[in-house]
Design an enzyme around this catalytic site. Sequence first.
Site, PDB file in Angstrom:
ATOM      1  N   ASN A 154     -13.679  21.833  -4.770  1.00  0.00           N
ATOM      2  CA  ASN A 154     -13.454  22.991  -3.865  1.00  0.00           C
ATOM      3  C   ASN A 154     -13.843  24.392  -4.452  1.00  0.00           C
ATOM      4  OD1 ASN A 154     -12.224  21.518  -1.697  1.00  0.00           O
ATOM      5  ND2 ASN A 154     -10.434  20.995  -2.930  1.00  0.00           N
ATOM      6  N   CYS A 176     -14.275  14.924   1.682  1.00  0.00           N
ATOM      7  CA  CYS A 176     -12.758  15.488   1.512  1.00  0.00           C
ATOM      8  C   CYS A 176     -11.764  14.355   2.499  1.00  0.00           C
ATOM      9  CB  CYS A 176     -12.630  16.679   2.280  1.00  0.00           C
ATOM     10  SG  CYS A 176     -10.893  17.394   2.233  1.00  0.00           S
ATOM     11  N   HIS A 177     -10.762  13.975   1.968  1.00  0.00           N
ATOM     12  CA  HIS A 177      -9.898  12.911   2.702  1.00  0.00           C
ATOM     13  C   HIS A 177      -8.882  13.606   3.600  1.00  0.00           C
ATOM     14  CE1 HIS A 177      -7.715  13.150  -1.751  1.00  0.00           C
ATOM     15  NE2 HIS A 177      -7.068  13.924  -0.700  1.00  0.00           N
ATOM     16  N   HIS A 213     -11.072  21.799   5.478  1.00  0.00           N
ATOM     17  CA  HIS A 213      -9.412  22.216   5.156  1.00  0.00           C
ATOM     18  C   HIS A 213      -9.176  22.951   6.540  1.00  0.00           C
ATOM     19  CE1 HIS A 213      -9.581  21.693   0.769  1.00  0.00           C
ATOM     20  NE2 HIS A 213      -9.453  20.682   1.229  1.00  0.00           N
TER      21      HIS A 213
END
Length: 460
Positions: A154, A176-177, A213
Site C-alpha cells: 500500500n 487485496c483481501h 480500499h
Amino acid sequence: MKFNYENDRVSDLRIAYIGGGSRGLAWKLMIDCTKAKDLSGVMTLYDIDFEAAKHNEQIGNNIPDSQWKYEAKETIGEALTGADFVVISILPGTFDEMESDVHAPEKYGIYQSVGDTTSVGGVLRAMRTVPMMEEIAHAIEKYAPNAWVINYTNPMAMCIDALYRAFPGIKAFGCCHEVFGTQRVLSAAIEDQLGVKNVDIHEIHTDVVGINHFTWFTGARYRNVDLFPVYKAVADKYFETGFNPRKPDAWKKDTFASDNRVKFDLFRKYGYIAAAGDRHLAEFMDPDLYLKDPETVKSWHFSLTSVAWRKKDLENRLEKSRKLRSGEERFTLSETGEEGIAMIRALLGITPMITNVNLPNRGQISNLPLGTVVETNATFRADTVTPVWQGEIPESIYPLIRRIADEMNETVSAAMSRSYEKCFAAFCNNHGTKNLTDAQKKALFDEMVKNTEKYLKEYH
C-alpha cells in the site's frame, strides 16, 4: 517452466519475493505454496534487510514435506533472474515514518484509522513508495520482463500506477483481501435473513467497482437471490447496534475489527454496498463524518489503529520468527485467506478464476479516465488477466470515487516529478486537509516531510 504430466505437477517454478524478509504475508505464501501440491520450485527472497530474508529462508526450508526451496538473495537482480512470478510486499520506510504519517496530523485535528492509502498519511507514504516502485519496475524490466507481478504493498492503487508508468510493458496487478471481508458480512446477512448458515464467500458473486480500499458492490447475488434487499434489511435492523454476529463487540478488543456501521451508513446514504473495512472506508469520506475525533470513531464502532500497536505486534512477530527458526513452533497448514497462489495456478492454466484485482483502467470502468488504477473483477486464465467490464460507476457514488481517483493520480505524478512543490499541491488538494488553513497545511507538510526525509533524498 516445466509441466510434468506424469504426476500432474508444474515443476521448476521460480517466484521472486521482493520484501522477502516479511514476517506476515511471506509466511502465508509459504503455507499456500506447501498446500498446492501441484506446484513446486524455488522462491527467492530479496529484502534490504538481508538478515530478515535469511531468516525466512531458514523458516521456509524447515517446513515439513514442502516441495519448495527458499533462497535469500543479496541483490534484487539475483532474486529476479529467471523469475516466472514476482511478489512485491514491502514496508516503505519503517514504523517510525508511519508513526509520523498517522500521528503527526492529530495535533491539527486530523485522525486516520489506517494512514497507508489516502488522506495526508497516504500522500507522505506515496512520496516514499513511488520511487521504490519505480526502482523495482526497472529491475523487473531488466531481469524478468515477462514475469507476472503481484503487488500487495500500500498505497495499492498508487503502487500499481507507478509500476506501469515506470515500465509500461509490466504484467502487474494488485491483490487485496478487503472485498472478502464484505463478502463475509453478506454471508452473515444471508444467515440472519434467510436462515442459510455458513455460506462460502466464493458462492457470493459481486460486481466490484472503485479504487482500492474504497471499493463498492453495485450488484451481489447468492445463487438466484439478489442480496441487496437482504443487505438493506440487515443494515436497517442493525444500524444502531452494529452487526458482527460471529465476533460480537470485537472492535473493542481487536484494532482491525468493526461492527460495520460505516458500511451500513454509506449504503443508506448512497444505495450501494461499500466493500472494504470500516477503518479504510472512513478515511475516504469527509473527515467530519466518521473521523472527527476519537469519540466519534468509537460511536461508529471501529478503532484508530495506532502505530504503537503495530510496533508491539512486530515484536511479537519477531519472536515468532525466532521460534519458527529454532523449531519451537511449526506452521499450521490452515487457510490463510490469501489468493496469490490460486492466481498463480490460474495463470498457469490449471484452474481459471474470477476475482477482484487492481489494474489500470482499460475501459472496465467507462466513466473514469483511462490508465487510472481501478479495482474490479478480472478473469484469470493461462497467461492472461482480463478485466471484467463493469460499465459506469453509478451516479450516486461517482463523485466520491472520481475525487479519490483524481487525488491519487495527482499524487503519483507529483511523486514521480520528485518536486516538493507539486507534492505540496497534492497534499493541499487532498480531502483530508479540508479543515486546515493554508498556514497549517504548510506547517504540517513541512513537519511530515522532515520526519521522513531519510527516504526523500531525490526530492527537490
